[in-house]
Design a protein around this motif. Structure first.
Motif, mmCIF file in Angstrom:
data_model
loop_
_atom_site.group_PDB
_atom_site.id
_atom_site.type_symbol
_atom_site.label_atom_id
_atom_site.label_comp_id
_atom_site.label_asym_id
_atom_site.label_seq_id
_atom_site.Cartn_x
_atom_site.Cartn_y
_atom_site.Cartn_z
ATOM 1 N N SER A 61 38.876 34.001 40.534
ATOM 2 C CA SER A 61 40.303 33.779 40.315
ATOM 3 C C SER A 61 40.883 34.939 39.538
ATOM 4 N N CYS A 62 42.145 35.191 39.776
ATOM 5 C CA CYS A 62 42.853 36.248 39.065
ATOM 6 C C CYS A 62 44.271 35.759 38.805
ATOM 7 N N VAL A 63 44.714 35.902 37.575
ATOM 8 C CA VAL A 63 46.087 35.519 37.236
ATOM 9 C C VAL A 63 46.821 36.756 36.749
ATOM 10 N N ALA A 64 48.035 36.928 37.257
ATOM 11 C CA ALA A 64 48.879 38.057 36.866
ATOM 12 C C ALA A 64 49.879 37.597 35.814
ATOM 13 N N SER A 65 50.151 38.476 34.866
ATOM 14 C CA SER A 65 50.995 38.094 33.732
ATOM 15 C C SER A 65 52.477 38.101 34.054
ATOM 16 N N ALA A 66 52.851 38.786 35.141
ATOM 17 C CA ALA A 66 54.272 38.939 35.430
ATOM 18 C C ALA A 66 54.547 38.679 36.896
ATOM 19 N N TYR A 67 55.731 38.185 37.148
ATOM 20 C CA TYR A 67 56.178 37.959 38.524
ATOM 21 C C TYR A 67 57.101 39.101 38.936
ATOM 22 N N THR A 68 56.995 39.495 40.188
ATOM 23 C CA THR A 68 57.908 40.504 40.698
ATOM 24 C C THR A 68 58.530 40.015 41.992
ATOM 25 N N ASN A 69 59.814 40.324 42.192
ATOM 26 C CA ASN A 69 60.451 39.941 43.448
ATOM 27 C C ASN A 69 60.402 41.077 44.459
ATOM 28 N N VAL A 70 59.655 42.124 44.124
ATOM 29 C CA VAL A 70 59.410 43.208 45.061
ATOM 30 C C VAL A 70 58.196 42.837 45.904
ATOM 31 N N ARG A 71 58.275 43.141 47.203
ATOM 32 C CA ARG A 71 57.141 42.835 48.073
ATOM 33 C C ARG A 71 55.898 43.539 47.522
ATOM 34 N N SER A 72 54.840 42.802 47.324
ATOM 35 C CA SER A 72 53.674 43.366 46.650
ATOM 36 C C SER A 72 52.385 42.940 47.328
ATOM 37 N N CYS A 73 51.315 43.540 46.872
ATOM 38 C CA CYS A 73 49.977 43.245 47.352
ATOM 39 C C CYS A 73 49.110 42.838 46.174
ATOM 40 N N MET A 74 48.162 41.970 46.439
ATOM 41 C CA MET A 74 47.100 41.700 45.472
ATOM 42 C C MET A 74 45.781 41.822 46.204
ATOM 43 N N GLY A 75 44.798 42.343 45.507
ATOM 44 C CA GLY A 75 43.542 42.577 46.179
ATOM 45 C C GLY A 75 42.355 42.488 45.243
ATOM 46 N N TRP A 76 41.199 42.494 45.871
ATOM 47 C CA TRP A 76 39.929 42.500 45.155
ATOM 48 C C TRP A 76 39.132 43.721 45.591
ATOM 49 N N SER A 77 38.562 44.357 44.603
ATOM 50 C CA SER A 77 37.715 45.509 44.847
ATOM 51 C C SER A 77 36.424 45.298 44.069
ATOM 52 N N ARG A 78 35.369 46.010 44.431
ATOM 53 C CA ARG A 78 34.119 45.855 43.711
ATOM 54 C C ARG A 78 33.456 47.217 43.499
ATOM 55 N N GLN A 79 32.620 47.272 42.486
ATOM 56 C CA GLN A 79 31.955 48.525 42.175
ATOM 57 C C GLN A 79 30.562 48.280 41.619
ATOM 58 N N VAL A 80 29.641 49.064 42.125
ATOM 59 C CA VAL A 80 28.273 49.079 41.638
ATOM 60 C C VAL A 80 28.086 50.375 40.864
ATOM 61 N N PRO A 81 27.399 50.343 39.748
ATOM 62 C CA PRO A 81 27.203 51.585 38.976
ATOM 63 C C PRO A 81 26.661 52.714 39.841
ATOM 64 N N GLY A 82 27.294 53.870 39.725
ATOM 65 C CA GLY A 82 26.857 55.033 40.477
ATOM 66 C C GLY A 82 27.464 55.149 41.860
ATOM 67 N N LYS A 83 28.265 54.154 42.255
ATOM 68 C CA LYS A 83 28.897 54.182 43.573
ATOM 69 C C LYS A 83 30.404 54.087 43.432
ATOM 70 N N GLU A 84 31.098 54.489 44.486
ATOM 71 C CA GLU A 84 32.559 54.409 44.482
ATOM 72 C C GLU A 84 33.020 52.960 44.588
ATOM 73 N N ARG A 85 34.211 52.720 44.024
ATOM 74 C CA ARG A 85 34.774 51.387 44.128
ATOM 75 C C ARG A 85 35.132 51.113 45.584
ATOM 76 N N GLU A 86 34.870 49.897 46.045
ATOM 77 C CA GLU A 86 35.104 49.502 47.438
ATOM 78 C C GLU A 86 36.149 48.399 47.503
ATOM 79 N N GLY A 87 37.178 48.620 48.306
ATOM 80 C CA GLY A 87 38.167 47.574 48.534
ATOM 81 C C GLY A 87 37.553 46.462 49.366
ATOM 82 N N VAL A 88 37.648 45.233 48.901
ATOM 83 C CA VAL A 88 37.001 44.100 49.554
ATOM 84 C C VAL A 88 37.993 43.289 50.382
ATOM 85 N N ALA A 89 39.098 42.927 49.764
ATOM 86 C CA ALA A 89 40.079 42.090 50.454
ATOM 87 C C ALA A 89 41.429 42.259 49.778
#
Length: 127
Positions: free
Chosen positions: A21-49
């Motif tokens: 779960s992820c909660v954002a502190s602020a609301y925006t009325n601008v069209r926006s994206c939310m996503g999940w990324s992951r990272q393993v030490p020594g590797k680049e961060r990977e966009g998941v969803a």
């Protein structure tokens, strides 16, 4: 400035499930994206969803398609990542992120698309 707080990580056996779960502190009325990324030490961060918070359109990395599901609760500024059929290679630190919708690239994980990130939550899958 938007603050993001993730929760729900932990240790699970291969084949199991977790829900982040992820909660954002602020609301925006601008069209926006939310996503999940992951990272393993020594590797680049990977966009998941990611999800378009206005239309609900979703994008998944090939490595998680059919196993992970991103969803949102706009009323409470929350986004979730349901992770099923977990594999040892899913072990990583998972980060929540948000940014403005890109008219060319939508909600894809490209450089500069997501300026706001949470602190991360660890997911460990044992085989």
């Amino acid at each position: 400035q938007v603050q993001l707080v993730e929760s729900g990580g932990g240790a699970v056996e291969a084949g199991g499930s977790l829900r982040l779960s992820c909660v954002a502190s602020a609301y925006t009325n601008v069209r926006s994206c939310m996503g999940w990324s992951r990272q393993v030490p020594g590797k680049e961060r990977e966009g998941v969803a990611s999800i378009d918070t206005t239309l609900g359109n979703t994008i998944y990395a090939d490595s998680v398609k059919g196993r992970f599901t991103i969803s949102q609760d706009n009323t409470n500024n929350k986004v979730y990542l349901q992770m099923d059929s977990l594999k040892s290679e899913d072990t990583a630190m998972y980060y929540c992120a948000t940014g403005q919708y890109n008219k060319w690239y939508g909600c894809r994980f490209i450089a500069g698309q997501y300026p706001y990130w949470g602190q991360g939550t660890q997911v460990t899958v044992s085989s």
